[in-house]
Design an enzyme around this catalytic site. Structure first.
Site, short mmCIF file in Angstrom:
data_model
loop_
_atom_site.label_atom_id
_atom_site.label_comp_id
_atom_site.label_asym_id
_atom_site.label_seq_id
_atom_site.Cartn_x
_atom_site.Cartn_y
_atom_site.Cartn_z
N GLY A 171 -117.25 132.32 -22.78
CA GLY A 171 -115.94 132.20 -22.14
C GLY A 171 -114.84 132.84 -22.94
N ALA A 172 -115.11 134.00 -23.53
CA ALA A 172 -114.14 134.65 -24.43
C ALA A 172 -113.17 135.56 -23.70
CB ALA A 172 -114.90 135.44 -25.50
N GLY A 228 -107.69 132.68 -22.63
CA GLY A 228 -107.34 131.43 -23.28
C GLY A 228 -107.78 131.33 -24.72
N ILE A 229 -108.36 130.19 -25.07
CA ILE A 229 -108.76 129.91 -26.44
C ILE A 229 -109.86 130.87 -26.90
CG2 ILE A 229 -109.83 128.16 -27.93
CD1 ILE A 229 -108.44 126.07 -26.12
N TYR A 267 -115.18 115.61 -15.53
CA TYR A 267 -114.77 116.45 -16.66
C TYR A 267 -114.86 115.67 -17.97
CZ TYR A 267 -111.94 119.32 -19.77
OH TYR A 267 -111.51 120.06 -20.85
#
Length: 291
Positions: free
Chosen positions: A20-21, A24-25, A163
């Site tokens: 998930g790069a 965001g973070i 979640y």
């Protein structure tokens, strides 16, 4: 003195895989590590978006396809990787409507936990140093871990609890992995961290009116994605970071602040639940770890 990324040692010759790069973070983590000389593999479902991000970053940054909602994709990605140093389990979904992954898992738990459980297991013999898994202060929002119905077969779906369960699972997984590594006499390490609260795209995927108003509010109580990435960066790079500590900010109920030893719930420290979660994850994914 608060820890800062300027303290990260030179990372030349080291390779990091970051899920998930592409925003965001994860994007901020990639930028900092690349600036320190590391090679980065951006493991993302949306490879076109990931390539746009990679093109803006100086350094050795590569894009590879990974869909954590598909065990077939996880296996394909893992088979294509050679040896590397650090896996950062960063990708995630938050408070999305009910759906199931390609393998029939409730999507938030399937992507946030099971996808990363399978990925880590399939890559473990290729990882030279450590695994960093991003949990969340949201793990405190669930009163229990429904160990007999983790996949929402027999209970009403509540997106916030789903979640929270997935983030509790991330933290329990990180701790149980470290316990098993230590028991096996391995020098590899597993870290559970949390980033605090930050106005990333996670807050624009609920498909509700909150998508339009949440980011401005989050900016008031949280901190920037660049600051939120500090927990991951600290755990991924600092030689003396203790893997038994849950690293993250503590200010404003954990929503912001410097990286330090963070609080976690008594539930998250239940070692019997760690074991049972691990066994269920192994059963559902078919991935068995070799230590």
């Amino acid at each position: 003195m608060a820890w800062k990324p300027s303290e990260i040692p030179d990372q030349s010759g080291r390779t990091f895989v970051i899920t998930g790069a592409n925003g965001g973070i994860g994007e901020q983590t990639t930028k900092v590590l690349a600036s320190k000389g590391a090679t980065i593999v951006m493991a993302c479902r949306n490879t076109a978006k990931a390539q746009e991000v990679a093109d803006r970053i100086d350094g050795d940054v590569r894009v590879a396809a990974l869909d954590l909602a598909s065990l077939a994709s996880v296996r394909e990605f893992a088979a294509q990787q050679g040896e590397f140093d650090v896996l950062i389990n960063n990708a995630g979904l938050m408070n999305v409507p009910f759906s199931r992954t390609k393998d029939g898992f409730e999507t938030q738990w399937g992507v946030n936990h099971l996808g990363h459980y399978a990925l880590t297991g399939l890559l473990l013999d290729k990882i030279n140093d450590r695994v960093v898994s991003l949990a969340s202060i949201a793990h405190k929002q669930t009163p229990k871990l429904w160990i007999d119905d983790l996949n929402y077969e027999n209970r009403r779906y509540q997106r916030n609890l789903a979640y929270a369960q997935s983030k509790l699972s991330n933290l329990m997984f990180a701790r149980e992995l470290q316990r098993r590594l230590s028991e096996a006499g391995s020098t590899k390490r597993s870290y559970g961290v949390h980033p605090g609260v930050s106005a990333t795209d996670l807050f624009a995927q609920t498909e509700t009116p909150l998508d339009k108003i949440s980011k401005p509010f989050i900016r008031l109580v949280g901190h920037s994605p660049a600051r939120a990435a500090h927990s991951s960066l600290f755990a991924a790079t600092m030689p003396d970071a203790d893997p038994t500590v849950y690293w993250g900010p503590n200010r404003w109920f954990g929503s912001q602040g410097p990286v330090e030893a963070a609080a976690s719930t008594k539930l998250s420290q239940n070692r019997e639940l760690w074991r049972r979660l691990w066994e269920e994850s192994e059963r559902l994914t078919g991935v068995t770890y070799k230590f």
